[in-house]
Write a protein that holds these residues in place. Structure first.
Motif, short mmCIF file in Angstrom:
data_model
loop_
_atom_site.label_atom_id
_atom_site.label_comp_id
_atom_site.label_asym_id
_atom_site.label_seq_id
_atom_site.Cartn_x
_atom_site.Cartn_y
_atom_site.Cartn_z
N ILE A 291 13.05 -2.79 5.14
CA ILE A 291 11.57 -2.01 5.40
C ILE A 291 11.46 -1.57 4.09
O ILE A 291 10.13 -1.86 3.83
CB ILE A 291 10.68 -0.80 6.43
CG1 ILE A 291 11.78 -1.53 7.97
CG2 ILE A 291 10.04 -0.29 6.38
CD1 ILE A 291 11.82 -0.15 8.67
N LEU A 292 12.25 -1.15 3.46
CA LEU A 292 11.43 -0.13 2.28
C LEU A 292 11.35 -1.88 1.04
O LEU A 292 10.45 -1.34 -0.27
CB LEU A 292 12.29 0.69 1.35
CG LEU A 292 12.11 2.07 2.22
CD1 LEU A 292 12.93 3.03 1.81
CD2 LEU A 292 11.02 2.91 1.46
N LYS A 293 12.64 -2.98 0.94
CA LYS A 293 12.13 -3.99 -0.24
C LYS A 293 10.83 -4.23 -0.10
O LYS A 293 10.55 -4.49 -0.89
CB LYS A 293 13.03 -5.48 0.78
CG LYS A 293 14.58 -5.09 0.55
CD LYS A 293 14.98 -6.18 1.23
CE LYS A 293 16.58 -5.92 0.62
NZ LYS A 293 17.41 -6.71 1.46
N THR A 294 9.79 -3.78 1.05
CA THR A 294 8.54 -4.94 0.55
C THR A 294 7.17 -3.51 1.18
O THR A 294 6.00 -3.83 1.05
CB THR A 294 7.91 -5.39 2.03
OG1 THR A 294 8.46 -5.09 3.10
CG2 THR A 294 8.83 -7.16 2.10
N ALA A 295 7.72 -2.31 0.81
CA ALA A 295 7.16 -1.26 0.91
C ALA A 295 5.78 -1.71 -0.33
O ALA A 295 7.26 -0.76 -1.69
CB ALA A 295 7.12 -0.40 0.99
N PRO A 296 5.31 -0.83 -0.46
CA PRO A 296 3.50 -0.14 -1.21
C PRO A 296 4.17 1.05 -2.43
O PRO A 296 4.77 1.85 -1.28
CB PRO A 296 2.55 -0.20 -1.29
CG PRO A 296 2.93 -1.07 0.30
CD PRO A 296 4.33 -0.60 0.84
N ARG A 297 4.35 0.99 -3.66
CA ARG A 297 4.43 2.32 -4.49
C ARG A 297 3.31 3.12 -4.22
O ARG A 297 1.70 2.51 -4.63
CB ARG A 297 5.21 2.33 -5.55
CG ARG A 297 6.49 1.15 -5.34
CD ARG A 297 7.40 0.99 -4.28
NE ARG A 297 8.53 2.34 -4.56
CZ ARG A 297 10.11 2.88 -4.39
NH1 ARG A 297 10.36 1.73 -3.36
NH2 ARG A 297 10.25 3.52 -3.54
N PRO A 298 3.52 4.11 -4.35
CA PRO A 298 4.76 5.21 -4.15
C PRO A 298 5.33 5.11 -3.03
O PRO A 298 4.28 5.35 -2.46
CB PRO A 298 4.47 6.45 -5.53
CG PRO A 298 2.78 6.34 -5.06
CD PRO A 298 2.09 5.20 -5.05
N CYS A 299 6.82 5.62 -2.97
CA CYS A 299 6.70 5.85 -1.62
C CYS A 299 6.82 7.57 -1.77
O CYS A 299 8.05 8.13 -2.61
CB CYS A 299 8.29 5.52 -1.70
SG CYS A 299 8.50 4.48 -0.86
N VAL A 300 6.28 7.96 -0.89
CA VAL A 300 6.60 9.73 -0.41
C VAL A 300 7.40 10.07 0.67
O VAL A 300 6.71 9.72 1.56
CB VAL A 300 4.89 10.45 -0.93
CG1 VAL A 300 4.72 11.53 -1.38
CG2 VAL A 300 4.31 9.69 -2.30
N LEU A 301 8.53 10.74 0.51
CA LEU A 301 9.29 11.31 1.17
C LEU A 301 9.19 13.13 1.90
O LEU A 301 8.88 13.39 1.04
CB LEU A 301 10.73 11.49 1.15
CG LEU A 301 11.35 12.52 2.07
CD1 LEU A 301 12.36 11.01 2.86
CD2 LEU A 301 13.01 12.26 1.67
N VAL A 302 8.99 13.08 3.09
CA VAL A 302 8.85 14.33 3.67
C VAL A 302 9.89 14.60 4.45
O VAL A 302 10.04 14.15 5.65
CB VAL A 302 7.41 14.72 4.79
CG1 VAL A 302 7.62 16.18 5.14
CG2 VAL A 302 6.40 13.94 3.62
N PRO A 303 10.78 15.10 3.89
CA PRO A 303 12.03 15.47 5.52
C PRO A 303 11.59 16.92 6.17
O PRO A 303 11.46 17.87 5.44
CB PRO A 303 13.65 16.13 3.72
CG PRO A 303 12.53 15.93 2.43
CD PRO A 303 11.31 15.77 2.74
#
Ligand code: AMP
Length: 282
Positions: free
Chosen positions: A13-25
């Motif tokens: 999925i992340l191959k085409t995801a726009p940046r930036p990527c922000v993660l909430v664990p």
């Protein structure tokens, strides 16, 4: 919203995801504290960036099997909450897809995790660091957002990022509380009505003790106020340097008064920040 249930699916999925990527664990069982992290993540990512929320009850950070078994897992309502907050990707893997049965590599932290929660929860922060590192690597996130409620965890994650040169910026959000001051936690739902009514004393005890002058007075007063309860048992109560997390004997630098309290088998944590001038915050 896209949902990934394995690391491979997430990477696809992340191959085409726009940046930036922000993660909430997270470990799920969302309450407004978690929602505040999602809102912050969107603020950082902007309307076009990608917000990823991971929902994973990480078995290797539990030291008590009963706590792991009792941890709430309302996956459907959690996914609905992510959707409602405009999260782009929910990553909800099984333990079997995160860990090989014969896994033999673990991140170890040797200083900040020795006291406070780490003193009695052996291996807990190694489990946290290991899963957070895996989540950073799987998501390739530029930024990750954590809650200040778990301030020892936050300090250890920042240390891991520093010591391992991880290309991730760590952002944090203040503790979200119930109207009576109790820090919101997924574990609060496991309190009996009597325990729930009593639990705000934790915060009140910390705030009242924080106005006192000496380390000894602060510790004695806070412990007495918590243990006055017929329900509460103090697991630890410590006054530590805000940066090194080591116990202090005098108030010369910013410090944290922190506690973990058992109500039956439910363990609640809270803390207040103290300045050398005697005022409390957080
Ligand atoms: P958890 O799912 O409880 O492991 O928590 C996931 C994230 O939510 C962690 O970064 C926690 O510090 C944060 N968090 C948990 N409770 C709160 C709260 N009451 N206010 C703000 N953040 C929180």
């Amino acid at each position: 919203m896209k949902i990934a249930d394995t690391g491979c699916a997430l990477r696809e999925i992340l191959k085409t995801a726009p940046r930036p990527c922000v993660l909430v664990p997270t470990m799920g069982a969302f309450h407004p504290g978690h929602i505040s992290l999602m809102l912050r993540a969107r603020e950082i990512a902007g309307p076009l960036g990608t917000v990823i929320v991971s929902i994973f009850v990480n078995p290797i950070q539990f030291d008590r099997a009963a706590d792991l078994a009792a941890y709430p897992r309302p996956m459907e309502s959690d996914l609905a909450a992510c959707e409602a907050q405009g999260v782009d990707i929910a990553f909800a893997p099984d333990a079997s897809s995160m860990y090989f049965p014969d896994r033999s590599i673990t991140v170890t932290e040797n200083l900040l995790s020795r006291g406070l929660c780490g003193a009695t929860r052996h291996g807990h922060f190694d489990g946290v660091c290991t899963v957070v590192l895996k989540l950073f690597l799987l998501s390739g996130c530029e930024v990750a957002v954590f809650g200040e409620k778990d301030f020892q965890q936050l300090a250890i994650i920042r240390r891991m990022v520093r010591d391992l040169d991880l290309p991730v910026e760590i952002d944090s959000c203040p503790t979200v509380r119930e109207p009576d001051g109790l820090a919101m936690s997924s574990r609060n739902t496991r309190l009996s009505p009597e325990q729930r009514a009593d639990a705000p004393r934790i915060r009140q005890a910390l705030l009242a003790a924080a106005t006192l002058a000496s380390v000894e007075e602060i510790l004695i007063s806070a412990r007495a106020a918590i243990e006055f309860s017929p329900f509460a048992r103090v697991d630890y109560l410590s006054l530590v340097d805000a940066e090194s997390l080591q116990a202090i004997s005098c108030m010369e630098r910013p410090a944290i008064l922190a506690t973990a309290v058992f109500y039956g088998d439910v363990r609640l944590i809270d803390h207040v920040a103290l300045s050398p001038l005697g005022s409390a915050s957080a």
